[in-house]
Design an enzyme around this catalytic site. Structure first.
Site, short mmCIF file in Angstrom:
data_model
loop_
_atom_site.label_atom_id
_atom_site.label_comp_id
_atom_site.label_asym_id
_atom_site.label_seq_id
_atom_site.Cartn_x
_atom_site.Cartn_y
_atom_site.Cartn_z
N CYS A 199 5.72 6.34 4.74
CA CYS A 199 4.55 5.59 4.25
C CYS A 199 4.04 6.14 2.92
O CYS A 199 3.14 5.57 2.31
CB CYS A 199 3.42 5.60 5.28
SG CYS A 199 3.87 4.83 6.83
N HIS A 205 2.96 -4.90 4.17
CA HIS A 205 2.89 -5.46 5.52
C HIS A 205 2.31 -6.88 5.49
O HIS A 205 1.55 -7.22 4.59
CB HIS A 205 1.98 -4.61 6.42
CG HIS A 205 2.46 -3.21 6.64
ND1 HIS A 205 3.55 -2.92 7.42
CD2 HIS A 205 2.00 -2.02 6.18
CE1 HIS A 205 3.74 -1.60 7.44
NE2 HIS A 205 2.82 -1.02 6.69
N HIS A 218 0.84 -1.20 0.00
CA HIS A 218 0.00 0.00 0.00
C HIS A 218 0.88 1.25 0.00
O HIS A 218 2.11 1.18 0.10
CB HIS A 218 -1.00 0.00 1.17
CG HIS A 218 -0.45 0.35 2.51
ND1 HIS A 218 -1.21 0.92 3.50
CD2 HIS A 218 0.78 0.19 3.04
CE1 HIS A 218 -0.47 1.10 4.58
NE2 HIS A 218 0.73 0.67 4.33
N HIS A 260 5.09 0.25 -0.21
CA HIS A 260 5.73 -0.65 0.75
C HIS A 260 4.64 -1.65 1.14
O HIS A 260 3.58 -1.67 0.50
CB HIS A 260 6.29 0.12 1.96
CG HIS A 260 5.26 0.75 2.82
ND1 HIS A 260 4.54 1.87 2.43
CD2 HIS A 260 4.75 0.41 4.04
CE1 HIS A 260 3.68 2.20 3.38
NE2 HIS A 260 3.78 1.33 4.35
N ASP A 262 -5.32 -10.28 0.02
CA ASP A 262 -4.04 -10.97 0.19
C ASP A 262 -3.23 -10.96 -1.11
O ASP A 262 -3.75 -11.28 -2.18
CB ASP A 262 -4.29 -12.42 0.61
CG ASP A 262 -2.99 -13.13 0.96
OD1 ASP A 262 -2.08 -12.49 1.50
OD2 ASP A 262 -2.91 -14.35 0.69
N HIS A 263 -1.96 -10.59 -0.98
CA HIS A 263 -1.06 -10.47 -2.14
C HIS A 263 -1.62 -9.49 -3.18
O HIS A 263 -1.47 -9.66 -4.37
CB HIS A 263 -0.77 -11.84 -2.77
CG HIS A 263 0.23 -12.62 -1.96
ND1 HIS A 263 -0.07 -13.16 -0.74
CD2 HIS A 263 1.54 -12.91 -2.19
CE1 HIS A 263 1.00 -13.77 -0.25
NE2 HIS A 263 1.99 -13.63 -1.10
N GLU A 300 -1.10 -3.89 11.93
CA GLU A 300 -0.30 -3.54 10.76
C GLU A 300 1.13 -4.03 10.95
O GLU A 300 1.79 -4.46 10.00
CB GLU A 300 -0.31 -2.03 10.56
CG GLU A 300 0.16 -1.62 9.19
CD GLU A 300 -0.03 -0.13 8.95
OE1 GLU A 300 -0.85 0.23 8.09
OE2 GLU A 300 0.61 0.68 9.65
#
Lengths: 143, 143, 143, 143, 143, 143
Positions: free
Chosen positions: F33, F41, F14, F39, F79-80, F124
C-alpha cells in the site's frame, strides 16, 4: 432466438478421488479436495434454454415450468446429498465441477418441448465456474 | 471507536445430529441436514474487531494481520474439512451455524492485542446468516 | 468442450491520456479519467480456458494451477501498482479497460498446455465490463 | 473484436395478459403475473456493444456515451413507469422479459456509429434473466 | 445472545401519495414515485430474530420454520401484489420503505416463541435500505 | 427509530505513508500500500441516518435528498481523485479506510435537519470494510 436462464442453488458434500489411482496419486492430484471425510459446497446452477417465444404469450418457456424441471430432475436429487454416494445418475463419476456440468446436461437435455437446452453453468465457489454447451463428452465411470 | 471487518470463505462438509437423540428425533428435528452421508456449504465468515486507530499509522489493525489471524486459527482448520470429524475445537459440538459462530468466537477472542473481537458473522447460505457478539453461551459437547 | 473460469481481483491506479494529444484533447476525450494525479479501481478479472477434461481425473485444468498462472503472470504484476508506470508489459499502452483485456490475453495465451485460453473478462467497476476472445488486435504503444 | 457492457437498472410496474385471451386463459397462463392491480420489478439491463477500439484512444466507445445512449432511449422511458400503459414503444406488447429484451434491441440497434449492438441482457429478478442477440423476432402487438 | 437472519424476496407494485395532499404536493414530494400508473420493485426482506440456542439441538430457531413464518405472514400477502390496493394490513398506509418495515414488524412480532424479533431490514433497491428494531412508531392510516 | 441507508460508489487513487516515518518504516508498516506510484480502489460508501418518519409523508428523509447530500459533500470531491493530493478535507491525513470513514463523518454530520447521521460504512474491497458511528476520534494531520 432468445436465451432464458433460471438460477437455482444446492448444497452438497463430495470428495474427489479416482479408485483406480493409488492414495499417493489421489493426494497429489486432488490435494485438499481428496479429504476422505468429505467437504462440501453451495453450488449455483444456471440452466439456459433457447428458442423463439410464442407470439401469443410472449413466453419462450414459463419460468415456473423451467424452475420445476430443474428442481425435479436435478435439485431434488443433489441438494443436501453426498454427490459420490447418494445420487443415482452420478454413480461412479468423479464429481469435479466439469463432470457435474456434463452429467446435469444429460439429465436435462430431453426435458424441453418448445425450446432446447443451450447451456449449463455451474459455480462451485464464487471464484470457480464451469460452462458446458452439450458438445459430446463421455463421462468415465469408475465403479 | 472504529469497527473493521475482514471477509473470508471456506468450504466444508457437515451433518446435524445429536447422538443422544433417537434416529427418529434426529430425522424430525434436522430433516435433510441429518443426511448420514453428509452435505456441505461454502461458508462466508466475517470477523469484526473494534478499537481506536493508532494516530501515527491510521490503522486499527493491519488488514493483512487480521486476515492472517483468521486463516491461522479458523480457515486452515475448517476449509475442505468435515466439521463433525476433522476439527479439534469442534469435537462433540453439533455444527449448526449458531454453534459454529460461538465456537469461532472462542478460538479468536484472545488473539488480538490493540483491538478486541466485536462480532462473528457467519453465512451458511446466501439466505441464512448468524451474528454473535460474545455474550456468554456454553456449547454443549456430545461425545 | 468445457469452459472453466477463475475469478481474481486486483487494485491499481491509472490515468487515461495519450501523450501525442494536446492537454485539451486529453481533457475532452478522457474527462475525469484524465486526472494527472491518477485515480484507481478494484478490477475483477475472469479468465476462461476451454478444452476436454481428462477422463481419468475429470479435470480440464486443476483450478489451483489456473489460479497460479493468473497470479504469476498478471496479478503479481498489476496489483497495488500504477498501470501507466509500474508494469513492464503495459509500457506505452493507454490503460483503458479494452486495452488491458487485450494486453492480459497476450500475457496468458501461451501459458496453457492441455487447454487453451478462451476469454478474458475484465470489470473496471460493477457497471463496466469488457470481454475479449483473442481476435487479433494490435495495441499501439505511445512511448 | 472487443465486447463492452454497461449495466443500468430501472424499476417498473407491469402485468402479463393477452387481451385476446379469456380471463381464465390469462389466469392459467400468467398466474400471479396476471394480477390486474399490477406488480413490479427492479430490472437490471446490460447492454453489450462490439467492435475494434480506436488505436489512438484505446476506446471502443466512451462508457459515458454508452451510458447516455441507454439512459436516453430506454431508462428515461421505463424507469418508475408502468410498462403496459406508459411506454410508447411498448404499446400493445405483452411485457414478458423476453419481449422487453427484443423491444429494447429495436430501440437501441441504430444508435451506435463506431461499434454495433451485440447483446441485450435483462434480469427480471436475481434468478430469471434473458439474453437476446438481435436475430429477427417480430413482436406481436395486441391493441 | 445469537442473532439469526433469513433473507426472502418479493416483487410488488406501489405508488407513493397521500390522499390528503393536493396533486401538486404529491408531485413535489414523491416525484416519479407518484406515478398514478404505479411502478414496482424487487424487495429484499431480511428478518432477524435473537435468543439463546437450545443446547440440545444447537438451534435458536429452525431456519425452515423462520422461512415458513415469513412466507406465511408477509411474502404470500405482498408478492406479485399492489402494496396500495391488495394487502389488508397495509390498507391506508403510504407504502414508503420506512412504513413497510414498520408494518412488517407489527405482523411478525408475536409470531415467535423461543426467540424474539430483533430487526426488519428491507431493501427497496440495491442502493436503498431501511432497518427497524421495533421502537414504537404509529403508522398513520389515510383512508 | 428508523435507520435508512444510501449506497454510493467512487473510484480513487491513494498511497499509505506517514511523512514522519523513514522509508523503511513506511515500507514495513504499509507494504504494497506504500507504492510511491500509487494504487487505487472502487470504494463503496454506505451512509445511514436515523430518526422518526414524518407521519404525513412516510419519509424519514427523501432518498433523493440523501443521495444529493452524499454526492455534493463526498462523492464529487473524491471520485476519480487522488485521496492524498486532490481532496481539501483530507489534506495531511493518512488515507487508511479507518481515517476516511472518520473524515467522511465530519463532512456529513451537520448536513441533516430532520434526522441525524448514524453510521458511515466504507468498503475498500469486497473483503475489507470499516464502520464508524461518530464516537470522537481526532484525525492526526501530517503536513
Amino acid at each position: 432466438m432468445i436465451y432464458i436462464t433460471r438460477r437455482e442453488t444446492f448444497s452438497s458434500a463430495h470428495r474427489l478421488y479416482n479408485p483406480t489411482f493409488s492414495d499417493e496419486e489421489n493426494e497429489r492430484i486432488y490435494d485438499k479436495c481428496n479429504n476422505p471425510n468429505w467437504h462440501g459446497h453451495n453450488y449455483v446452477l444456471e440452466v439456459t434454454v433457447c428458442g423463439y417465444p410464442d407470439p401469443n404469450t410472449g413466453y419462450l418457456i414459463d419460468l415456473k415450468e423451467l424452475k420445476k424441471i430443474i428442481r425435479t430432475h436435478i435439485i431434488s436429487k443433489v441438494d443436501h446429498k453426498n454427490l459420490n454416494l447418494d445420487v443415482e445418475f452420478l454413480k461412479g463419476i468423479i464429481p469435479t465441477v466439469e463432470n457435474l456440468a456434463v452429467a446435469f446436461w444429460k439429465e436435462l437435455e430431453d426435458k424441453f418441448t418448445n425450446c432446447k437446452l443451450y447451456r449449463i453453468k455451474l459455480y462451485e465457489t464464487e471464484n470457480n465456474v464451469v460452462e458446458y454447451y452439450g458438445e459430446k463428452i463421455d463421462l468415465h465411470k469408475f465403479v
